[in-house]
Design a protein around this motif. Structure first.
Motif: not given
Length: 54
Positions: A23-27, A32-33, A41-44
Motif C-alpha cells: 500500500l502506498c504510504p502517502r495515500c 487519492k490525496v 502511486c499515480d492513483g493506484s
C-alpha cells in the motif's frame, strides 16, 4: 497480474528480486490525496517495496 510500470513512490523497480506490491504510504492505499490522484502511486494506491533482505 502485476503491473510492471514504475511509479514515483516505488522503492525499487517492479520485478526486482525480494520486492512486492505494498500500500502506498502517502495515500494509505486509497489512491487519492486531497481529492486528487496521489502523486506517489499515480492513483493506484500501490507502490513496489523491498520485502526481504539481500
Amino acid at each position: 497480474m502485476v503491473d510492471e510500470t514504475s511509479r514515483p513512490g516505488d522503492e525499487v523497480a517492479p520485478g526486482t528480486g525480494q520486492s512486492g506490491e505494498n500500500l502506498c504510504p502517502r495515500c494509505s492505499g486509497t489512491g487519492k490525496v486531497g481529492g486528487e490522484p496521489c502523486p506517489d502511486c499515480d492513483g493506484s494506491g500501490k507502490v513496489t517495496t523491498l520485502v526481504g533482505d539481500a
